[in-house]
Enzyme design. Structure first.
Site, PDB file in Angstrom:
ATOM      1  CG  HIS A  58      -4.069   3.749  -5.130  1.00  0.00           C
ATOM      2  ND1 HIS A  58      -3.725   2.774  -6.317  1.00  0.00           N
ATOM      3  CD2 HIS A  58      -3.542   3.164  -4.154  1.00  0.00           C
ATOM      4  CE1 HIS A  58      -3.024   1.848  -6.007  1.00  0.00           C
ATOM      5  NE2 HIS A  58      -2.999   2.299  -4.519  1.00  0.00           N
ATOM      6  CG  HIS A  60      -3.752  -0.012  -0.196  1.00  0.00           C
ATOM      7  ND1 HIS A  60      -3.739  -1.238  -0.726  1.00  0.00           N
ATOM      8  CD2 HIS A  60      -2.887   0.786  -0.849  1.00  0.00           C
ATOM      9  CE1 HIS A  60      -2.949  -1.171  -1.786  1.00  0.00           C
ATOM     10  NE2 HIS A  60      -2.733  -0.129  -2.017  1.00  0.00           N
ATOM     11  CD  GLN A 153       0.116  -6.259  -0.747  1.00  0.00           C
ATOM     12  OE1 GLN A 153      -0.932  -5.644   0.031  1.00  0.00           O
ATOM     13  NE2 GLN A 153       1.133  -5.667  -1.152  1.00  0.00           N
ATOM     14  CG  HIS A 211      -1.273  -1.985  -6.756  1.00  0.00           C
ATOM     15  ND1 HIS A 211      -2.443  -1.953  -6.399  1.00  0.00           N
ATOM     16  CD2 HIS A 211      -0.488  -1.097  -5.623  1.00  0.00           C
ATOM     17  CE1 HIS A 211      -2.492  -1.380  -5.171  1.00  0.00           C
ATOM     18  NE2 HIS A 211      -1.576  -0.993  -4.907  1.00  0.00           N
ATOM     19  CD  GLU A 214       4.097   0.411  -5.519  1.00  0.00           C
ATOM     20  OE1 GLU A 214       3.132  -0.438  -5.487  1.00  0.00           O
ATOM     21  OE2 GLU A 214       4.116   1.277  -4.436  1.00  0.00           O
TER      22      GLU A 214
HETATM   23 FE   FE2 Z   1      -1.339   0.961  -3.574  1.00  0.00          FE
END
Ligand code: FE2
Length: 428
Positions: A58, A60, A153, A211, A214
């Site tokens: 994982h 970015h 996102q 995701h 979270e």
């Molecule tokens: Fe992430």
């Protein structure tokens, strides 16, 4: 024809004094004192730990190494990080994203990290980051497996045009369907996003990595919906829930029902200990919650759990160095995974477990596997987590990608001169 004989290595499963024969880029044999009739190149492991490479489940990569652009995150909080990413996005160029990503891949190789699953933000009409990272993926392919997740996102339902952009990203060659259900406007929208994204992945035969939850909100339960649609659509083994931090705060009775469902659905779970421990629990006074998902309980239930680095020197996290042993060490501490088998599991969370998340073919030390290897200046997996030692050699298909000499510190103490390597007294 043989490529290489690696002599006298310790292996992650505890075997010592092992030789590894590499032929045509693959592991041909593993065993003590292998007889090799012909003169072939030799790599002396000297009893150091020879491991399959690290795998980051994982990350970015579109934001990495942007620390300080356009300014630093002065508070170090998630909210300022999100604001900062919003300020940076209009300034991004395809070339700059690719340049930073390539620099990070150099760091990764130097640390023996040869496979990375990176989320890439698709909430951008231009798909700049998607194009940049697809180009990087092609360029690094000879030495690093880069798998990309189409990550909305700002919410695939919440952000205008995100559904179309996500589909465009998949059409361009992005590998995995991403999502962020807890960021949609309502719980119902979150659940609907999970349904839509899982059906899209099923139609296209792709993996899913969301995701998910979270948050510190114990009522953020999208992982339940993710498991439900995984079972409904027959996606077992192809779906990952990333973060799952709300599970830390959930009611224990509810979790006693949830974890068996996660196991039944064959979900992979990725915790990101460096980021979860710094970003979660920020609304708490004292006691402060740790925020990492229930790693020991998930592992005990047979769920495949990996650890990810998530961020390195970006708007959300100012630290990091592509060292998955730092990630494993933090996961071990935050999860209180100090049992002998548990410490071994933490090493597996950044190697073999993470490889299963990505679905990497030919990963491991068995004959027939690709000879992707890292030689660490440690005698065992636990010592590697403890010391985060030098990567003496990093190999891809049996060919050397990176190397460094063994590190020793010379002491000139009165009456006690000598070398210190921090490993000699260990029993591991
Ligand atoms: Fe992430």
């Amino acid at each position: 024809m043989a490529d290489l004989l690696i002599r006298n290595a310790n292996l992650p499963d505890g075997r010592t004094g092992q030789d590894v024969l590499v032929q045509a880029g693959r592991i041909a044999a593993v065993g003590p004192a292998l007889c090799v009739p012909e003169a072939i190149p030799l790599l002396e492991a000297d009893g150091w730990l020879l491991s399959p490479p690290f795998v980051d489940a994982h990350f970015h990569m579109d934001a990495t190494l942007s620390y300080g652009l356009p300014r630093v995150n002065t508070s170090g909080t998630l909210l300022e990080g999100i604001a900062l990413w919003g300020e940076l996005k209009p300034l991004l160029t395809e070339e700059a994203i690719a340049e930073r990503a390539l620099a990070y891949c150099d760091w990764a190789v130097a640390k023996g990290l040869l496979a990375i699953r990176s989320h890439v933000d698709v909430c951008d009409e231009r798909l700049l980051a998607v194009r940049a990272l697809l180009d990087v993926k092609r360029r690094v392919a000879p030495y690093l497996d880069l798998q990309l997740v189409a990550f909305p996102q700002d919410g695939v339902l919440r952000a205008p045009g995100a559904q179309a952009n996500l589909i465009r990203a998949l059409d361009l060659g992005v590998d995995v369907v991403g999502g962020i259900p807890h960021f949609e406007r309502t719980m119902a929208d979150g659940a609907e996003s999970v349904r839509w994204l899982c059906e899209l992945a099923a139609e296209r035969g792709l993996r899913v990595d969301m995701h998910c939850d979270e948050s510190d909100d114990p009522l953020s339960r999208h992982v339940e919906t993710l498991a439900f649609h995984t079972l409904r659509l027959g996606l077992q083994g192809r779906v990952t829930g990333s973060h799952l931090t709300s599970m830390h705060s959930m009611d224990n009775y509810y979790v006693s029902k949830l974890i068996p469902l996660v196991a039944e659905a064959g979900l992979h779970v990725v915790a990101n200990p460096l980021i979860n421990i710094t970003l979660q629990g920020r609304h708490d006074s004292y006691p402060k919650r740790r925020g990492m998902t229930r790693v020991p309980e998930l592992m005990a239930a047979g769920v495949n759990v990996a650890f990810g680095h998530d961020c390195v020197m970006d708007p959300w996290y100012s630290l990091g160095s592509a060292d998955m042993l730092e990630v494993a060490s933090m996961g071990l501490h935050v999860g209180q995974l100090t049992g002998q088998a548990q410490m071994q599991s933490c090493y597996e969370a950044v190697t073999s477990n993470a490889a299963r998340v990505l679905g990497l073919a030919g990963y491991g030390l068995a004959p027939g596997c690709r000879a992707d290897l890292v030689l660490l200046q440690a005698r065992s997996t636990v010592e590697a987590i403890r010391l985060r030692p030098a990567r003496l050699a990093v190999l891809r298909g049996g060919k050397l990608l990176a190397s460094c000499p063994a590190q020793h510190t010379r002491l000139d103490l009165p009456g006690r001169p000598g070398l210190v390597d921090f490993g000699a007294a260990t029993a591991h």
